[in-house]
Design an enzyme around this catalytic site. Structure first.
Site, mmCIF file in Angstrom:
data_model
loop_
_atom_site.group_PDB
_atom_site.id
_atom_site.type_symbol
_atom_site.label_atom_id
_atom_site.label_comp_id
_atom_site.label_asym_id
_atom_site.label_seq_id
_atom_site.Cartn_x
_atom_site.Cartn_y
_atom_site.Cartn_z
ATOM 1 N N GLN A 250 0.813 -1.214 0.000
ATOM 2 C CA GLN A 250 0.000 0.000 0.000
ATOM 3 C C GLN A 250 0.851 1.270 0.000
ATOM 4 O O GLN A 250 0.442 2.305 -0.517
ATOM 5 C CB GLN A 250 -0.947 -0.004 1.195
ATOM 6 C CG GLN A 250 -1.987 -1.110 1.140
ATOM 7 C CD GLN A 250 -2.839 -1.049 -0.123
ATOM 8 O OE1 GLN A 250 -3.510 -0.065 -0.397
ATOM 9 N NE2 GLN A 250 -2.792 -2.119 -0.919
ATOM 10 N N HIS A 253 1.451 3.327 -3.225
ATOM 11 C CA HIS A 253 0.462 4.243 -3.792
ATOM 12 C C HIS A 253 1.018 5.651 -3.935
ATOM 13 O O HIS A 253 0.729 6.341 -4.912
ATOM 14 C CB HIS A 253 -0.780 4.295 -2.898
ATOM 15 C CG HIS A 253 -1.846 3.326 -3.292
ATOM 16 N ND1 HIS A 253 -2.697 3.538 -4.351
ATOM 17 C CD2 HIS A 253 -2.202 2.127 -2.784
ATOM 18 C CE1 HIS A 253 -3.533 2.525 -4.473
ATOM 19 N NE2 HIS A 253 -3.261 1.650 -3.519
ATOM 20 N N GLU A 318 -7.951 3.607 6.783
ATOM 21 C CA GLU A 318 -8.733 3.228 5.604
ATOM 22 C C GLU A 318 -8.768 1.699 5.454
ATOM 23 O O GLU A 318 -9.825 1.094 5.299
ATOM 24 C CB GLU A 318 -8.100 3.871 4.366
ATOM 25 C CG GLU A 318 -8.767 3.494 3.063
ATOM 26 C CD GLU A 318 -8.022 4.030 1.859
ATOM 27 O OE1 GLU A 318 -8.597 3.985 0.758
ATOM 28 O OE2 GLU A 318 -6.865 4.478 1.996
ATOM 29 N N HIS A 319 -7.599 1.073 5.438
ATOM 30 C CA HIS A 319 -7.492 -0.382 5.316
ATOM 31 C C HIS A 319 -6.899 -0.946 6.601
ATOM 32 O O HIS A 319 -5.895 -0.425 7.099
ATOM 33 C CB HIS A 319 -6.555 -0.774 4.169
ATOM 34 C CG HIS A 319 -6.886 -0.151 2.847
ATOM 35 N ND1 HIS A 319 -6.162 0.915 2.327
ATOM 36 C CD2 HIS A 319 -7.850 -0.437 1.944
ATOM 37 C CE1 HIS A 319 -6.666 1.242 1.153
ATOM 38 N NE2 HIS A 319 -7.705 0.434 0.894
ATOM 39 N N ASP A 352 -8.732 -4.172 -3.187
ATOM 40 C CA ASP A 352 -8.512 -3.109 -4.158
ATOM 41 C C ASP A 352 -8.912 -3.526 -5.567
ATOM 42 O O ASP A 352 -9.383 -2.703 -6.359
ATOM 43 C CB ASP A 352 -7.033 -2.713 -4.176
ATOM 44 C CG ASP A 352 -6.669 -1.724 -3.092
ATOM 45 O OD1 ASP A 352 -7.584 -1.200 -2.431
ATOM 46 O OD2 ASP A 352 -5.464 -1.475 -2.902
ATOM 47 N N HIS A 412 -46.889 27.828 11.022
ATOM 48 C CA HIS A 412 -46.938 26.380 11.202
ATOM 49 C C HIS A 412 -48.191 25.996 12.011
ATOM 50 O O HIS A 412 -48.885 25.031 11.695
ATOM 51 C CB HIS A 412 -45.699 25.890 11.955
ATOM 52 C CG HIS A 412 -44.456 25.813 11.119
ATOM 53 N ND1 HIS A 412 -43.864 26.915 10.574
ATOM 54 C CD2 HIS A 412 -43.691 24.750 10.759
ATOM 55 C CE1 HIS A 412 -42.781 26.556 9.904
ATOM 56 N NE2 HIS A 412 -42.659 25.229 10.001
#
Length: 427
Positions: A250, A253, A318-319, A352, A412
């Site tokens: 990862q 990335h 995230e992961h 992924d 109202h």
């Protein structure tokens, strides 16, 4: 006690969007709003060296892209899309319309209604992320979106055949070869070539994320994605080789992608740095992954499993890859994560690319309050009400009148009172 054997740069450095990015994005959006296609074309020429007569690909151009792929490549894309579709269909089936009589004569309900049009951004600057087509286009299709527009930047000066094929096979109604802020702005605002959409989804770089942030409200978005994050949790039942592979897988990335290792095994924590260096020496993407690990990698040592759960929830990654004797303990007790990958037989790369869960996930601690992209993101749950009898209208109206009086809402109150007067006469 929690011990930090390796720490990353401060979080503020990771998450702050530089004023230069904000200002650049604001200028491009304003330019596209004022000048339409001519602005889109200028930025595409400047940033991507790409200025075709039309950014929208014709059926013939799409077919030509598909024709360049081998049968094996097309079969692999279809397999991945089958897995994404299957899970998305299960998720869609969990969303039910409801209707209930809450009081005699009072009917309340909700309907799940797909948004009418969606723009799907498929990143392709550093890597041609064709998997993002499955995750966005196909998921929107399963949700029932009527018009799905897919956009992706050119790759090496032309449309990337595999990306275009993935968009086409996923069911995109319109495919455009254009990227960056100019693509997001064109989809949100509309130009001569681009009819506007109701919602924009998909990951992208800091400029694309900032464009979605600035345009949110004019259009809906899925989430604002920061750099890819991964957290690997392991105990002494795991080993340094697989931990290092999952962290570096990862980290490649981007140079600012956090990769964090959380363990209660000192032996494993101390063995990891050498194994990271060994794998970096042979990893083709080491130029990126090594910077990410050196700047944003962390090694955190805990005493107990419960400490690991607590720390993992604080990180809200995230992961989250879990390789412990009892990975289900983390499924049962963790609350803050984008997606969990449980056991050493699976990993983030499966998620992924192919296994079927969506890879567009919350970053920058937003897992504390949202999940990732899924069928439900494309669906509006809209309520309705019916009152069937005069008696029910009077009953609700009397309560409503008094409550409105407490708030000082005279108009109202009259909405309720007129019904109490009118329908009381008929009871």
């Amino acid at each position: 006690m929690i011990e930090y054997l390796k720490k990353s740069k401060p979080l503020e450095v990771q998450t702050e969007i530089a004023s230069q990015v904000r200002n650049t994005v604001e200028k491009i959006i304003s330019d596209v709003a004022a000048n339409g296609d001519s602005a889109v074309r200028e930025y595409s020429r400047r940033f991507d060296k790409w200025e075709p007569t039309s950014f929208r690909l014709t059926d013939e151009e799409i077919a030509a892209c598909v024709a360049t792929l081998s049968d094996r490549e097309i079969a692999d894309i279809r397999f991945a899309q089958q897995q994404v579709r299957r899970f998305a269909e299960v998720q869609r089936s969990a969303l039910k319309d409801v209707e209930v009589e809450t009081l005699p004569g009072v009917i309340l309900g909700h309907k799940n209604i797909p948004v009418n049009s969606v723009g799907c951004y498929i990143p392709g600057g550093k890597y041609p992320l064709l998997a993002s087509a499955h995750m966005s286009v196909l998921t929107a299709k399963v949700a029932g979106v009527k018009r799905i527009v897919a956009v992706a930047p050119p790759f090496d000066g032309k449309p990337h055949p595999a990306m275009i094929t993935a968009m086409h096979l996923a069911g995109a109604d319109e495919i455009y070869c254009v990227g960056g802020v100019q693509a997001v702005a064109a989809l949100a605002l509309g130009t001569e070539q681009f009819a506007p959409v109701d919602m924009i989804v998909g990951p992208g770089n800091a400029y694309v994320a900032e464009a979605k942030r600035q345009l949110f409200g004019k259009i809906g978005i899925d989430l604002i994605a920061g750099p890819t994050e991964t957290l690997v949790i392991a105990d002494e039942s795991s080993d340094a080789e697989i931990v290092a592979a999952d962290l570096l897988g990862q980290a490649e990335h981007g140079v600012n992608s956090p990769a964090v290792f959380l363990t209660n095994s000192r032996k494993l924590a101390e063995a990891l740095p050498a194994e990271i260096e060994r794998q970096l020496a042979i990893l083709p993407t080491a130029a990126v992954a090594s910077v990410a690990w050196n700047d944003y990698g962390e090694i955190i040592l805990c005493d107990t499993v419960d400490e690991m759960v607590e720390e993992a929830d604080r990180i809200a990654s995230e992961h989250v890859q879990v390789m412990t004797r009892d990975p289900l303990y983390f499924l049962e007790h963790m609350t803050n994560y984008g997606a969990l990958f449980l056991g050493d037989r699976t990993n983030v790369s499966y998620g992924d690319k192919v296994i079927g869960t969506n890879h567009t996930l919350p970053t920058m601690k937003s897992a504390r309050y949202t999940g990732g992209l899924w069928v439900g993101k494309f669906i509006k749950t809209c309520t309705y009400q019916r009152v069937l009898t005069d008696e029910a209208s009077v009953l609700v109206g009397e309560y409503c009148s008094r409550l409105c009086a407490m708030e000082g809402f005279a108009g109202h109150k009259e909405q309720a009172d007129i019904r109490v007067r009118r329908f009381s006469k008929q009871t």
